[in-house]
Design a protein around this motif. Structure first.
Motif, PDB file in Angstrom:
ATOM      1  N   ALA B 159      20.685  18.207  63.754  1.00  0.00           N
ATOM      2  CA  ALA B 159      20.983  19.131  62.804  1.00  0.00           C
ATOM      3  C   ALA B 159      19.705  18.454  62.104  1.00  0.00           C
ATOM      4  O   ALA B 159      18.877  19.345  61.234  1.00  0.00           O
ATOM      5  CB  ALA B 159      21.889  17.930  61.813  1.00  0.00           C
ATOM      6  N   LEU B 160      18.384  17.409  62.562  1.00  0.00           N
ATOM      7  CA  LEU B 160      17.336  17.428  62.857  1.00  0.00           C
ATOM      8  C   LEU B 160      16.066  18.754  62.854  1.00  0.00           C
ATOM      9  O   LEU B 160      16.060  18.780  64.227  1.00  0.00           O
ATOM     10  CB  LEU B 160      16.707  16.116  62.398  1.00  0.00           C
ATOM     11  N   ASP B 161      15.164  18.710  61.983  1.00  0.00           N
ATOM     12  CA  ASP B 161      13.920  19.702  62.795  1.00  0.00           C
ATOM     13  C   ASP B 161      13.219  18.682  64.208  1.00  0.00           C
ATOM     14  O   ASP B 161      13.143  17.163  64.321  1.00  0.00           O
ATOM     15  CB  ASP B 161      12.951  19.886  61.722  1.00  0.00           C
ATOM     16  N   SER B 162      12.157  19.062  64.773  1.00  0.00           N
ATOM     17  CA  SER B 162      11.431  18.602  65.402  1.00  0.00           C
ATOM     18  C   SER B 162      10.728  17.459  65.491  1.00  0.00           C
ATOM     19  O   SER B 162      11.028  16.432  65.812  1.00  0.00           O
ATOM     20  CB  SER B 162      10.947  19.235  66.996  1.00  0.00           C
ATOM     21  N   GLN B 163      10.230  17.676  64.616  1.00  0.00           N
ATOM     22  CA  GLN B 163       8.872  16.088  64.155  1.00  0.00           C
ATOM     23  C   GLN B 163      10.543  15.123  63.579  1.00  0.00           C
ATOM     24  O   GLN B 163       9.737  14.325  63.887  1.00  0.00           O
ATOM     25  CB  GLN B 163       8.063  16.530  62.578  1.00  0.00           C
TER      26      GLN B 163
END
Lengths: 266, 255
Positions: B159-163
């Motif tokens: 559920a998180l962005d790639s960074q």
């Protein structure tokens, strides 16, 4: 190539659909309606039989207050409202939570609640008098019964809407059933329960008048009914205004509780 | 404590989702389960966590959970599953309260897990004030608080962005390096699998079966971007999965 003077501004299509509180608007609407009524009754294009003059109503209210009758009427009404609504809401919330949690209770009680909900509780007044006597008992019962059904429906809907992953989380951490209900289900259902209470309490005020139709010497409802049967519009309106104020105060109280308890909402 | 999956088969009605899965999860290792969508990898994790029962087969705990372990099999959810009405420390104390840990005992555990997840400054914050990455770190802190024997992680970074995902992977590697834990890590992201897995289990499409088990020898702390052997492993995993993923994708359309 691209001359900015030739450009046309993009038409704005966004915005709207997000009502924001504008503090004084509600107040202004109230005041201007009252002022129009005052003006009309004074100028004569509203006859005294159509609408009482607001200043006369205020005067009646002042007399009511000065004679000490206001407290005499308001006291019993408030206690009926409080006891009745407290019984109705607490039983309603408990039954609603049970319906939300247990399959058998749900299947058994949801049709029953659906059957009870549309009955005008006022129609049952004679029955309540036989069951609970002509005294305070039947009045508490009527108000409690009237607040019970909407509270049940709001509560089990709210329990159904509690995020299931939070419950799975509780189970995976080995929380006891009771802990899950107390710490996850109830707080999660709180927004729905509170908005249900708004409706239930308004219904309680409506039923208050009905409850005081029978054998009540004092009470706002009794006061209004008496004024109505004498066609005393000033007193009728003074009584109705008290009920309105009661409704506004109730709604403000719930708003306060919501802001306190639900500050976690985004 | 080790976990053994013994011949697990599962079907919903007549719909077979998992077929004959046998697998050992040795303690102190991170086992990643990868597979195309709908292959039953999350279902498998729920079996291990005891949230669901397989139609056939058993999940066995081999050996006793270590001392001081409050909840041997502990989940970390994709959507964090934090109670929005409790602060960060309230969310952690939630899982301690039922074990009768309150007051100073709870304080010590909460402080220690918040330090380990670098959240000490946010103890009083409500979940709505936190970013996705922070929320998942709170969930990890909560899991650490019960001192689990095995952590069951269900797509924890999806559920998180790639960074944020990169940062959290580093955090997980740090945590593991300081104190090795056992974990089953379900993901569809092969980069996560080769970064965090000591062992990667590849499932086929529905009904999920074990296609291959790939061991990655390089220690977690030494893994980084562009390591040739990791790239090769990821490439290998992708060749294994490509056809399955394509078929699974086409299958969904026919449902």
């Amino acid at each position: 190539m691209s001359d900015p003077t030739l450009g046309k501004a993009v038409t704005f299509k966004g915005g709207g659909f997000a009502p924001r509180p504008r503090r004084w608007v509600g107040f202004v609407v109230f005041v201007s309606l009252i002022l129009i009524a005052e003006w009309g009754t004074r100028a004569g294009w509203i006859s005294a039989l159509t609408l009482p003059r607001p200043s006369d109503v205020l005067d009646t209210f002042r007399q009511l207050y000065d004679s000490g009758l206001l407290a005499k009427h308001l006291g019993p009404s408030l206690s009926r409202l409080l006891v009745g609504a407290a019984i109705g809401a607490s039983v309603g919330i408990s039954v609603g939570v049970l319906i939300g949690l247990f399959s058998y209770i749900r299947s058994g009680l949801v049709p029953l609640v659906a059957a009870i909900f549309p009955i005008p509780k006022i129609a049952l007044l004679p029955l309540f008098v036989i069951w609970f006597g002509i005294g305070e008992g039947s009045k508490y019962a009527l108000i409690a019964f009237g607040t019970f059904t909407p509270t049940v429906v709001a509560t089990y809907g709210a329990v159904d809407n509690v995020d299931r992953t939070l419950i799975r989380m509780g189970q995976s951490f080995g929380l006891s059933w009771w802990s899950i209900v107390r710490k996850i289900v109830l707080p999660g259902a709180m927004p729905g329960i509170l908005s249900g209470l708004r409706i239930s309490l308004a219904i309680a005020i409506i039923l208050l008048v009905a409850a005081e139709m029978l054998g009540a010497e004092f009470g706002i409802g009794a006061y209004i009914l008496e004024a109505g049967s004498l066609y005393d519009l000033e007193r009728l309106f003074a009584g109705v205004a008290i009920l309105s104020i009661l409704g506004v105060v109730m709604s403000a109280l719930i708003g306060l509780i919501e802001r306190r308890m639900l500050n976690w909402r985004t | 404590m080790d976990i053994r999956l013994d011949g697990i088969t599962h079907s919903y009605d007549s719909f077979e989702v998992l077929r004959d899965i046998s697998l050992d999860i040795p303690s102190g290792q991170i086992v990643c389960i990868v597979g195309p969508s709908g292959c039953g990898k999350s279902t498998l994790l729920r079996f291990i966590g005891g949230l669901e029962r397989p139609s056939v087969g058993r999940v066995l705990q081999l050996g006793e959970p270590p001392e001081g372990c409050l909840n041997p099999l502990t989940y970390i959810f994709q959507d964090f599953a934090l109670l929005p009405w409790r602060s960060v420390e309230g969310n952690i104390s939630l899982v301690l309260e039922d074990h009768g840990i309150r007051g100073t005992g709870a304080r010590e555990i909460i402080d220690s897990v918040l330090t380990r997840t670098k959240l000490s400054d946010f103890a009083k914050a409500l979940p709505k004030q936190l970013s996705g990455g922070m929320k998942q770190r709170v969930a990890i802190a909560r899991a650490l608080a019960v001192n689990p024997a095995v952590m069951l992680m269900d797509e924890p970074l999806s559920a998180l962005d790639s960074q944020t995902r990169e940062l959290l992977m580093d955090d997980l590697v740090d945590l593991w390096t300081r104190q090795p834990f056992t974990a089953v890590y379900v993901t569809h992201n092969l980069a996560e699998a080769v970064r965090l897995g000591h062992r990667v289990v590849v499932l086929s499409r529905r009904p999920g079966q074990i296609r291959e088990v790939v061991d990655i020898e390089r220690p977690l702390a030494e893994r980084g971007f562009g390591d040739a052997d990791l790239d090769a492993a990821q490439q290998h995993l992708w060749t294994l999965m490509r056809e399955e993923a394509r078929a699974a994708d086409a299958e969904l359309i026919n449902v």
